[in-house]
Design an enzyme around this catalytic site. Sequence first.
Site, PDB file in Angstrom:
ATOM      1  N   HIS A   1       0.839  -1.209   0.000  1.00 55.80           N
ATOM      2  CA  HIS A   1       0.000   0.000   0.000  1.00 55.80           C
ATOM      3  C   HIS A   1       0.869   1.252   0.000  1.00 55.80           C
ATOM      4  CE1 HIS A   1      -4.191  -1.464   0.954  1.00 55.80           C
ATOM      5  NE2 HIS A   1      -3.492  -2.578   1.103  1.00 55.80           N
TER       6      HIS A   1
ATOM      7  N   GLU B   1       3.105  -0.494   4.262  1.00 53.29           N
ATOM      8  CA  GLU B   1       2.713   0.886   3.972  1.00 53.29           C
ATOM      9  C   GLU B   1       3.951   1.690   3.557  1.00 53.29           C
ATOM     10  OE1 GLU B   1      -0.234   2.189   3.933  1.00 53.29           O
ATOM     11  OE2 GLU B   1      -1.521   0.809   5.047  1.00 53.29           O
TER      12      GLU B   1
END
Length: 553
Positions: free
Chosen positions: A402, A476
Site C-alpha cells: 500500500h 505501507e
Amino acid sequence: QTPHQGRLTPFRQPWRSPGEPQAPFSLPAPRWPVECEVIPETIEHIEWVPPKPEPFCAPMGPEQALCTLGEEQGTVVYHSSPALQGSCFTYARVGGAPGPLSSPAAPLEGPQDTTLLFESRFESGNLQKAIKVGPYEYVLMLRPDLYTAKHTQWFYFRVQNTRQEPLYRFTIANMAKPKSLYGQGLQPLFYSQQDAQSRGIGWRRVGTDVCYYRGSAGEPPLFRLSWTVRFPHNGDTCFFAAGYPYTYSDLGRYLRVLAADPARSRYCTVRALCRSLAGNTVPLLTITGPGGTAGKRTVVLSARVHPGESGGSWAMRGFLDFLLSPHEDAQLLRRLFVFKVVPMLNPDGVVVGNSRCSLAGRDPNRAYGKALPGSFPGVWHLRAMVQRELAEREVVLYCDFHGHSRKNNVFMYGCDGSGDGTGTRLCQRVFPLMLSKNAPNKFSFSSCKFQVQKSKEGTGRVSMWRLGVSHSYTLEVAFSGSTLGGRSSHFSVEDLESLGRLLCDTLLDFCDPAPAKLQRCLVEADVLLQRRMGREPGSGGSWSDMSPSELES
C-alpha cells in the site's frame, strides 16, 4: 456484450508447473467504462533516478496560504466530467466512450494566448476541471472516484502551451483528507517532455510555497493543496502527478518482457486470476524453482488494491525483479517457497485514475469478509486462492503493498490477537523488526501497528489472518520519503524498488533454520514492548496481559 458478461469466471488455462513451456501471456488493451472519453495518444514516460536524493521542501503553514480568487471569479478552461449513466457501472469497452471526442479545453485565441491546455483523459489520469483565476494562476478540481462523490487524492494530468519565465500557481481545491504529507515537506511530481527527450531527465519533485490547508466551510470539509512552479521550457508538454504513475499498460509491458525471457519464464507462470468488472485481466504469477511445489511453503503478495497508491507497484516490481534474478538468494527463495503474486488487484481503478475504489464504487480493501465474486472479483478470487493454498500447504506470509498519505517512512500493520499467547504475539512483530534492520534508512519499526480494529475486519491483512495465515501484513510506503538514517528526502523509484529486494532478504532471515536471528529479535521485541509500558526490562511485570489497543495507546 451484455453488462458484466464474463466477469464471474476466471480464465481457465491448463496449469503448468514453472519450467514447462508456456504460451506467452499478455494483457489485452485496457477496457474503460463507456462513460469515459479516452484520447488516442499513448502516454509513456522514461525512467530516471535523480543523481542525489530530493530533499523535502520547507512546508508553509495554513496561515501563510496565499489568497486565491474563488472559482466563481475565474474562467473554466478545462472541464472533463464523465456523464455517468445512473449511479453504478454498467458496461465497458476498449477505448471507452464510442464516437468523436468532445473538447473539454477552451481553444486558444492565438499565439499570444498564454492559457495552459489541460488534459487528463488517459490511463490513470485524474483532473476534472481547471479554472483560470489569474494570468498564471489556476484552481483545479479532481474527479471523485467513479460512481462515488468522494476519495479525491490521486492526481495525474498534462499541461501544454507553457511559458518559461512566469511563476505559475496551482491550487487543487477539493482534496478529501484533513491531514497530508504535503503539510510536512512532500512536493508534487513533475515531468517535462522536452527534458526527457533532450536531457534524459524524467519525473522529479517540484514546487515552492507548497501548502495544504482547509478550504471550504461546508460538510464534509474540503482541503486545498497549493504550489508554485516555473516551467523549464516554452511550448513544452508537461505532467504533474501525486506519485510515480504505474498503469495497467505498464504492467502489461512488464509481463510481456517477462514472458519473452526464456530464463525467467522457466520458473514463473502467469495466468489470469479473474476478470475485473470492466473485463480487465487480474494477473496471477506463480514463481518457484525446479522440482515443483511438493513440500514447499507458500508466500502470497498483492498490490494496488488502492489504485492511487502507485508506490506499491514500484515496490512490487523491485520484488519481482529480484526474485526472478539469478542472484543466489533469489535461487534459494525459489527452492524454498511457492510465491503467488497478484501485482494489480484493482486494474479498473488504476485504468480510470481512481484513488481508492473499484468500479463497484466502494473500497475493495474493506470487502474481503463479505465480498461477492460479482462485485469484487479480484479480492474474492484472491481469498479463494489462499484458501486453496492453505488446504494443501502452510502459507507462511501474506503481504499487501500500500501507500500512505499521512506518515513518513515505510512501516507495516500486522495482526496481534489479544487471545494469543505471548510467544505468538511477539512473533507477529519479528518480521517487521527484521525488515527495519535490513532497511534502517527507510523502515520505521516504531510506526508499525498490530491492533486488529473492528473497522479493518474487511481488509486483506485481517481476512488472511482469520483464514489461518499466521503472518499477515500490510506494507505501507509513504507517498513522501524517509526521515530515517540522516535522510529527510523523497523516495525515488529506485528507493521503492529496493523495498522489494529488502523484503526478500527479510524473508530469508525470518525463515532461517538457524534460530539465532529469530531469538535475538524475539528478545528485542519483548524489550521494546516493556519500554513502551514504561518499564525497564527485568523489573517484573509483563505486557502479555495487555490488549493490543492498550499497548498502542
